[in-house]
Design an enzyme around this catalytic site. Structure first.
Site, PDB file in Angstrom:
ATOM      1  N   TRP A 204       0.882  -1.165   0.000  1.00 27.12           N
ATOM      2  CA  TRP A 204       0.000   0.000   0.000  1.00 27.12           C
ATOM      3  C   TRP A 204       0.921   1.217   0.000  1.00 27.12           C
ATOM      4  CZ3 TRP A 204      -4.300  -1.042   4.259  1.00 27.12           C
ATOM      5  CH2 TRP A 204      -5.039  -2.165   3.876  1.00 27.12           C
ATOM      6  N   ALA A 256      -0.345   4.504   7.195  1.00 25.17           N
ATOM      7  CA  ALA A 256       0.576   3.373   7.055  1.00 25.17           C
ATOM      8  C   ALA A 256       1.112   3.288   5.636  1.00 25.17           C
ATOM      9  CB  ALA A 256      -0.124   2.074   7.442  1.00 25.17           C
ATOM     10  N   ALA A 257       0.253   3.569   4.647  1.00 26.42           N
ATOM     11  CA  ALA A 257       0.694   3.549   3.252  1.00 26.42           C
ATOM     12  C   ALA A 257       1.735   4.624   2.986  1.00 26.42           C
ATOM     13  CB  ALA A 257      -0.507   3.719   2.328  1.00 26.42           C
ATOM     14  N   GLU A 267       1.937  -3.333   4.564  1.00 26.85           N
ATOM     15  CA  GLU A 267       1.428  -2.232   5.391  1.00 26.85           C
ATOM     16  C   GLU A 267       0.121  -2.574   6.073  1.00 26.85           C
ATOM     17  OE1 GLU A 267       4.286  -0.406   2.545  1.00 26.85           O
ATOM     18  OE2 GLU A 267       2.636  -1.853   2.337  1.00 26.85           O
ATOM     19  N   GLU A 316       3.996  21.079  -5.881  1.00 23.02           N
ATOM     20  CA  GLU A 316       4.619  19.970  -5.181  1.00 23.02           C
ATOM     21  C   GLU A 316       4.729  20.208  -3.677  1.00 23.02           C
ATOM     22  OE1 GLU A 316       5.514  17.130  -6.334  1.00 23.02           O
ATOM     23  OE2 GLU A 316       6.118  17.277  -8.432  1.00 23.02           O
ATOM     24  N   HIS A 424      15.566   3.165   3.099  1.00 21.83           N
ATOM     25  CA  HIS A 424      14.427   3.681   2.340  1.00 21.83           C
ATOM     26  C   HIS A 424      13.957   5.012   2.914  1.00 21.83           C
ATOM     27  CE1 HIS A 424      11.016   3.715  -0.257  1.00 21.83           C
ATOM     28  NE2 HIS A 424      10.133   3.455   0.669  1.00 21.83           N
TER      29      HIS A 424
END
Length: 527
Positions: A204, A256-257, A267, A316, A424
């Protein structure tokens, strides 16, 4: 400035502890029955979350007809910038009757003592929760036993169905959010659902999608992102990627995603650990994925392995809009399902604070904090200051632990860089600021003071040009964007070891008893 051409190895005394094992759990399991639908948890049901905002006075229903073409975006941007209530648009020009839009679902609140109330509500926490309380809750969930989702036979997300030729994304109130945007964006506060070909990894992930035509969307799926990794797996088989997008998701699921969890971690189990109960999911109608049963809107289809189309530009998260868009992958929509009177949540990206900073920044902070603690570094807290547009993360260093370790400044800087930058989560944030633990890093005023008074311009900056980094930061050179490297630094705002001063402040310059007396008599003074 001091440059380190590569991430240096830690000295022997600074070797990190072994990392915690990744989250593992069984796949989704069928449920014979559940009471979460009859007693909705706001962290697991977007509609209940919205009702809670309205009840708390932190959202306002706008009954006046509003145009999704720029007007929705303008009102929502104004709400962000004034910390006003989240706007719920109930009457939209050109939209099918019943469709609604919620702006600023995780904006900051101006309600007394509830600045982070909308963010805390995503996790079922009290609206008065502090940033530290939110972060510690997120970190605890990372080490709790994952609670896998349960499959239910049906849910509100499938009350209405359009399949095949009946799909028409124009039926949805897809807004033009900024006048400089290259198109109308449907997915700005939702998440993708994809699964590896062998079924062992369900991802997710939050990413934007722009309307391309009545049955397709276009948006990024970078190789460094989990959606891009799974797309590559399917492409190597010569197949498109089965895909779904969830809009109006359970708030804890959306958060969580947005969290940079490691590869191969699902996730959906972290959502259960966050909330203490499983998220309910239903099987999609066309491709066998599972999506939250009470989502507002669900798109089903596939992510093309080889097709691309122009996407953007778009305002953005860093507060700028690039002058040109890019070719990005195409998402084909084969079915749309939705709740009665569905609500489309939108994030109008730009100057902070908005959801890229409040939700994404908070989840990045928790992931980084857990990573650095697990590695044995003397980090007390980590915080992506919302005002810094997720372009820096501040680390509060436990002075007593650092002294006990006997680390030099350079050893600490290298330890942070070696652990954080290859990860990450470290890929996402280019700048790291180190301060002592006398600074409340969730108060940007204190961070600015530390930057101004504790960072030595000649010796306090370390750059790491070879470290991998997100290629969306405005100051990067074309070559750095192409190679997805560069722009990484660690800024040292630690007090000198021989510093003997104290902080001249209410907390630092007066006896504790007098502080308590002043606080007790504050209203008597006339304040």
């Amino acid at each position: 400035m001091r440059a380190a051409r590569s991430l240096r190895r830690l000295p022997a005394l600074a070797r990190p502890a072994a990392p915690s094992p990744p989250l593992r759990y069984s796949p989704v399991i069928p449920a014979q029955g559940s009471d979460t639908m009859s007693h909705p948890d706001p962290s697991l049901d977007f509609r209940a979350f919205l009702d809670g905002l309205l009840a708390a006075g932190d959202a306002v229903a706008i009954e006046q007809t509003v145009d999704p073409h720029l007007e929705v975006g303008a009102i929502t941007r104004r709400a962000y910038e004034t910390h006003a209530q989240a706007p719920l648009f109930t009457s939209l020009t050109g939209a099918e009757p019943g469709f609604r839009i919620l702006g600023a679902p995780a904006g900051l609140s101006s309600l007394p003592g509830e600045r982070h109330g909308r963010i805390a509500a995503h996790f079922g926490l009290a609206r008065t929760s502090t940033p530290r309380e939110i972060l510690e809750h997120l970190v605890r969930a990372m080490h709790a036993e994952p609670v896998p989702p349960v499959v239910v036979p049906s849910g509100p997300s499938q009350q209405n169905v359009a399949v095949g030729d009946a799909v028409d994304l124009e039926r949805l109130p897809v807004p033009l959010l900024h006048q400089e945007d290259g198109g109308r964006y449907l997915g700005t506060y939702g998440f993708h659902v994809v699964q590896s070909p062998d079924g062992t990894w369900t991802s997710w992930s939050v990413a934007r999608t722009m309307l391309h035509d009545r049955r397709t969307l276009v948006g990024p799926a970078m190789p460094q992102q989990h959606i891009g990794m799974i797309r590559q797996m399917w492409s190597e088989r010569g197949e498109h990627t089965p895909w779904a997008m969830v809009l109006g998701a359970p708030p804890a699921a959306l958060a969580a995603a947005a969290m940079p969890l490691p590869e191969q971690v699902n996730e959906d189990g972290y959502v259960g650990a966050l909330t203490g109960r499983p998220v309910e999911v239903v099987r999609t109608l066309t491709n066998g994925l599972h999506v939250p049963a009470n989502a507002e809107i669900v798109l089903e289809g596939y992510l093309s392995s080889d097709e691309s189309a122009p996407e953007g530009p778009m305002g953005e998260y860093h507060g700028y809009a690039f002058s040109e868009g890019k070719h990005q992958p195409v998402f084909h929509v084969e079915a749309v399902t939705w709740r009665d009177a569905p609500v489309l949540p939108v994030c109008v990206a730009g100057l902070p604070p908005e959801e890229n900073h409040t939700v994404w920044g908070t989840m990045i902070s928790a992931s980084a904090l857990d990573l650095l603690r697990t590695a044995g570094l003397p980090v007390d807290l980590a915080w992506c200051s919302y005002e810094a547009a997720t372009c820096w993360i501040v680390l509060s260093i436990d002075r007593a632990r650092r002294a006990a370790l006997g680390w030099t400044r350079r050893q600490l800087v290298d330890a942070v860089a070696e652990v954080l930058f290859p990860s990450h989560v470290g890929w996402m944030v280019p700048k790291v600021i180190l301060v002592d633990d006398d600074i409340d890093i969730t108060d940007v005023n204190q961070v600015v003071w530390a930057l101004a008074t504790r960072n030595h311009p000649a010796t306090g900056q370390y750059v790491f040009p070879d470290a991998p980094g997100i290629p969306m930061v405005p100051y990067l050179t074309p070559e750095e964007v192409r190679t997805a490297t560069g722009g990484k630094s660690v800024t040292d705002c630690l007090l000198p070891e021989d510093f003997r001063g104290t902080t001249a402040s209410f907390r630092g310059s007066y006896p504790q008893r007098l502080q308590e007396q002043v606080l007790a008599d504050w209203h008597r003074y006339g304040y």
